[in-house]
Scaffold this active site. Structure first.
Site, PDB file in Angstrom:
ATOM      1  N   ASN A  80       0.869  -1.177   0.000  1.00  0.00           N
ATOM      2  CA  ASN A  80       0.000   0.000   0.000  1.00  0.00           C
ATOM      3  C   ASN A  80       0.906   1.228   0.000  1.00  0.00           C
ATOM      4  OD1 ASN A  80      -1.739   2.097   0.496  1.00  0.00           O
ATOM      5  ND2 ASN A  80      -2.290   1.446   2.575  1.00  0.00           N
ATOM      6  N   LYS A  82       0.060   4.227  -0.167  1.00  0.00           N
ATOM      7  CA  LYS A  82      -0.574   5.426   0.407  1.00  0.00           C
ATOM      8  C   LYS A  82      -0.365   6.593  -0.584  1.00  0.00           C
ATOM      9  CE  LYS A  82       0.091   3.261   4.809  1.00  0.00           C
ATOM     10  NZ  LYS A  82       0.270   3.363   6.241  1.00  0.00           N
ATOM     11  N   HIS A  85      -9.286   1.104   5.201  1.00  0.00           N
ATOM     12  CA  HIS A  85      -7.979   1.328   5.825  1.00  0.00           C
ATOM     13  C   HIS A  85      -8.153   2.298   6.995  1.00  0.00           C
ATOM     14  CE1 HIS A  85      -3.858   2.559   6.500  1.00  0.00           C
ATOM     15  NE2 HIS A  85      -3.499   1.456   5.866  1.00  0.00           N
ATOM     16  N   GLU A 128      -6.524   4.724   7.941  1.00  0.00           N
ATOM     17  CA  GLU A 128      -6.327   6.145   7.615  1.00  0.00           C
ATOM     18  C   GLU A 128      -7.576   6.735   6.968  1.00  0.00           C
ATOM     19  OE1 GLU A 128      -2.631   5.601   5.524  1.00  0.00           O
ATOM     20  OE2 GLU A 128      -1.727   4.988   7.428  1.00  0.00           O
ATOM     21  N   GLU A 140      -4.679  -4.743  10.802  1.00  0.00           N
ATOM     22  CA  GLU A 140      -3.673  -3.691  10.938  1.00  0.00           C
ATOM     23  C   GLU A 140      -3.911  -2.941  12.238  1.00  0.00           C
ATOM     24  OE1 GLU A 140      -1.829  -2.476   6.920  1.00  0.00           O
ATOM     25  OE2 GLU A 140      -3.616  -1.274   7.200  1.00  0.00           O
ATOM     26  N   SER A 142       4.162  -1.948  10.190  1.00  0.00           N
ATOM     27  CA  SER A 142       5.621  -1.985  10.341  1.00  0.00           C
ATOM     28  C   SER A 142       6.247  -3.329   9.965  1.00  0.00           C
ATOM     29  CB  SER A 142       6.014  -1.569  11.766  1.00  0.00           C
ATOM     30  OG  SER A 142       5.579  -0.240  12.027  1.00  0.00           O
TER      31      SER A 142
END
Ligand code: 13P
Length: 248
Positions: A12, A14, A92, A94, A164, A209
């Site tokens: 991803n 982003k 997601h 975010e 996640e 991470s």
């Protein structure tokens, strides 16, 4: 390790990357031997068409719940299909945070993705405060319940789940393999109460991470079926090494 499913490693990007990086990524992945892993890159929309010819799949980072119309800035499932996407990230953290996407909106987007023949990668995970309070199973269950209520459990056969934990995204604070396995097993068990076959085939990715240095240990957990990679997917060689770790 029984019932291991075919792994997926998804990058991803982003709001990062470039056409040049797309070319580098293609060269790196196309020249590797990755038959036993599904490789997926989700770049920003403008770079999707830069991925050809690519020996992996491409996906959007989001899609609209609408099919067309007066929704400035949005991208529909059929537009993603037209650009050869097979996958799309949905929910997601975010987007949940920055764009206020609710569990129900996320569920609706999963439904729309399926309707367009895209495989949704449903992202779930708890923020740090929920982890600290010990309520993380409930939190994740709520996110999954919303999707079950809209598409039904049988449709989980056609989706991928990504766990996640928000506290591990971009922080360098990876969940330990034991922490990841605990949640992945919980998700599989929860889905399994409704449909054992669907649960058995459900691919659950870990994200937060992940790097080449920790991928092997994470991916060798029995219920971890690959990864959703942020920062490390911007480095083609590092990303390839993560893909190779998933190959086992
Ligand atoms: P990082 O790998 O940078 O922590 O990001 C994870 C992520 O959010 C992937 O969707």
């Amino acid at each position: 390790m029984q019932n291991k499913r075919r792994p997926i490693v998804a990058g991803n990007w982003k709001m990062n990357g470039s056409v040049e990086l797309a070319k580098q990524m293609m060269d790196t992945i196309n020249s590797a031997s990755l038959q036993d892993v599904d490789v997926l890159i989700c770049p920003p929309f403008p770079f999707l068409s830069a991925f050809a010819p690519f020996n992996g799949a491409i996906g959007g980072q989001n899609l609209s719940e609408f099919d067309s119309g007066a929704h400035t800035g949005e991208v529909s499932g059929s537009m993603l299909k037209a650009l050869n996407c097979d996958f799309v990230l949905v929910g997601h953290s975010e987007r949940r945070t920055d764009n206020g996407e609710s569990d129900l909106l996320v569920a609706e987007k999963v439904r729309v993705a399926l309707e367009h023949g895209l495989t949704p990668v449903l992202c779930v995970g708890e923020p740090e405060s929920v982890r600290d309070s010990g309520e993380y199973f409930n939190h994740i269950q709520g996110q999954i319940d919303a999707v079950i209520s809209v598409i039904g459990i049988a449709s989980f056969e056609k989706i991928v789940v990504a766990y996640e934990p928000v506290w591990a995204i971009g922080t360098g604070k990876t969940a330990s393999p034991i922490q990841a396995q605990e949640v992945h097993a919980f998700i599989r068990e929860y889905v399994g109460k409704l449909d054992a076959d669907v649960a058995n085939g459900l691919r659950i990715l870990y994200g937060g991470s992940v790097k080449a240095a920790n991928a092997n240990e994470l991916f060798s957990q029995p219920d971890v079926d690959g990864g959703l990679i942020g920062g490390a997917s911007l480095d083609p060689q590092e990303f390839l090494n993560i893909c190779l770790a998933a190959k086992g």
